[in-house]
Scaffold this motif. Structure first.
Motif, PDB file in Angstrom:
ATOM      1  N   LEU A  88       1.166   5.564  -0.579  1.00  0.00           N
ATOM      2  CA  LEU A  88       0.501   6.865  -0.677  1.00  0.00           C
ATOM      3  C   LEU A  88       1.264   7.738  -1.672  1.00  0.00           C
ATOM      4  O   LEU A  88       2.479   7.888  -1.558  1.00  0.00           O
ATOM      5  N   VAL A 130       0.165   2.834   5.300  1.00  0.00           N
ATOM      6  CA  VAL A 130       0.897   2.517   4.071  1.00  0.00           C
ATOM      7  C   VAL A 130       2.304   2.013   4.376  1.00  0.00           C
ATOM      8  O   VAL A 130       2.868   2.303   5.433  1.00  0.00           O
ATOM      9  N   ARG A 171       0.864  -1.182   0.000  1.00  0.00           N
ATOM     10  CA  ARG A 171       0.000   0.000   0.000  1.00  0.00           C
ATOM     11  C   ARG A 171       0.896   1.226   0.000  1.00  0.00           C
ATOM     12  O   ARG A 171       1.798   1.331   0.817  1.00  0.00           O
ATOM     13  N   GLU A 209      -4.101   5.236   6.628  1.00  0.00           N
ATOM     14  CA  GLU A 209      -4.097   4.224   5.573  1.00  0.00           C
ATOM     15  C   GLU A 209      -3.075   3.127   5.833  1.00  0.00           C
ATOM     16  O   GLU A 209      -3.028   2.139   5.113  1.00  0.00           O
TER      17      GLU A 209
END
Ligand SMILES: Nc1nc2c(ncn2[C@@H]2O[C@H](COP(=O)(O)OP(=O)(O)OP(=O)(O)O)[C@@H](O)[C@H]2O)c(=O)[nH]1
Ligand SMILES: [Mg+2]
Lengths: 286, 132
Positions: free
Chosen positions: B10, B58, B8, B56
């Motif tokens: 960003l 990340v 993941r 999130e």
């Protein structure tokens, strides 16, 4: 369990990491969710679905603000599609929710659908559980918006908003019946555009004979980018919650959801075990 | 399906310049390489970037910047990440950087710097190498 303790203590990093664990269906996820379940049941979960570009993210952004004004804490889950070929995804809903980032009372999480159909990821219900246990009052769930039958959200959220816009030829005849049926509230967004009254009237006409168990589905016009109609929309959402509570349906939907979820988790765990056994016996390619 | 891990990442544009074509090209390339890319759009403050990375969860952050304000903005982002206990997140930067700044960027903890002319494949390879 440490991860669960962190979430219960209001630690945002712990919450974010637990969500990753849940989303990856890590081995400890089932245990964590079982522990978290006892702290859930307080949140009101609201699903927002509708075709691409109708303004779902903008509506979520404005609704989050409105609920913050009403002193509620807010969790947001925004689902976007994964590529079936590469499994990669671009999760872009946050672009419309920029300013919420500054507010400690709002937690936003983007999710890739990871191959699931129906507008959500397989683990979206589990992420809702995490946000609920964390203590969020309101949880807003934005579906993929692929314009398909995104009815999975109906099993996952308590109040369903179906959003549409004027002038796409996407009138209600063209809208998938499945989507129309799951709505508790219709939203006609981009009401600044021509034809909004027409779409609203058509929807009114569609719903007026249908009063299901005492809930009359309202049609709410909004201009999300200008924050118009949002207070009225929040009011309708609040009315639906009251309706669910006074009729005892809230408890019913939660029980239903929990059953659904426990089953899904058990299934996944069993699947994992079977695959492992298979691999150990060399009877199955891993 | 069980126990699957995904990268993941960003992709954010700090500062005031409004051109996000480069950032979008990189975002698409990373998606095509199988990553989940959270795209937050233009005009991000350091606080917004750190907060989004936190929520999130990340593994990596890509900062795209053309305005020349990197020596002002990047240290704030790196300090914010550290404060939130996210020192393990891999941070890379793309855009226009004078050669003189490169060592300072390394020192700040920026793992890789991609200047104009870098191919998307080089970016993908570098991120994967940094995350393994
Ligand atoms: N004119 C007008 N434009 C709007 C309104 N609400 C949203 N938009 C615009 O519509 C576009 C799409 O908005 P989003 O909120 O990203 O729509 P979405 O449904 O989340 O889109 P996807 O997630 O890609 O399916 C943006 O350019 C918004 O600025 C509105 O009330 N009126
Ligand atoms: Mg959206």
């Amino acid at each position: 369990m440490k991860a669960v303790d962190g979430v219960r203590a209001g630690d945002i990093r712990a919450l974010a990491r637990l969500i990753t664990m849940v989303e990856n269906q890590a081995p400890e996820a089932g245990e964590a969710l079982r522990l978290l379940h006892s702290y859930t049941g307080k949140a009101h979960t609201i699903g927002i679905t509708g075709a691409p570009g109708v303004g779902k993210s903008t509506l979520v952004d404005q609704l989050a603000r409105e609920f913050r004004h009403r002193s509620k804490t807010v969790g947001i889950i925004a689902v976007d599609p994964s590529s079936p070929f590469t499994k990669g995804a671009i999760l872009g809903d946050r672009v419309r929710m920029q300013d919420l980032c500054q507010d400690r009372g709002v937690f936003i999480r983007s999710m890739a659908s990871r191959g699931a159909w129906g507008g959500l990821a397989e683990t979206t219900a589990d992420v809702i559980t995490a946000l609920d246990a964390f203590g969020k009052d309101i949880i807003l769930v934005e579906t993929v918006g692929a314009g398909q039958d995104e009815v999975e959200v109906a099993k996952t959220a308590q109040t369903i908003l179906v959003a549409t816009i004027p002038g796409t030829g996407d009138d209600i005849q063209a809208m998938k019946a499945g989507i129309l049926e799951i709505a508790h509230i219709y939203v006609v967004n981009k009401a600044d555009k021509e034809g909004a009254d027409l779409v609203a009237a058509e929807l009114e006409h569609y719903v007026s004979p249908i009063v299901e168990d005492g809930w009359q589905v309202p049609v709410v016009k909004t201009v999300a980018i200008e924050n118009r109609g949002i207070a009225a929309l929040a009011e309708s959402i609040e009315n639906h919650r009251l309706y669910l509570e006074t009729t005892g349906k809230m408890a019913g939907t939660m029980e239903e959801k929990a059953r659904h979820q426990v089953l899904a988790i058990a299934q996944r765990e069993l699947m994992g075990k079977l695959l492992k056994i298979g691999a150990n016996n060399g009877q199955m390619d891993s | 399906m069980t126990g699957e891990r995904r990268i993941r990442i960003l992709i954010a544009k700090p500062g005031l310049d409004g051109h996000d074509r480069g950032a979008k090209v990189v975002a698409r390339a990373l998606r095509d390489a199988g990553m989940e890319v959270i795209y937050t759009g233009i005009r991000q403050t350091p606080e917004m970037i750190v907060e989004a990375a936190l929520q999130e969860d990340v593994n990596a952050i890509g900062l795209s910047i053309l305005s020349g304000a990197h020596m002002d903005l990047f240290p704030k982002i790196m300090a914010g990440l550290k404060e939130k206990g996210m020192d393990d997140v891999v941070v890379f930067a793309g855009g226009i950087f004078p050669a003189d700044d490169l060592s300072a960027l390394k020192e700040m903890g920026i793992q890789a710097v991609f200047r104009p002319g870098t191919t998307t494949q080089e970016i993908i390879d570098s991120i994967k190498a940094n995350l393994s």
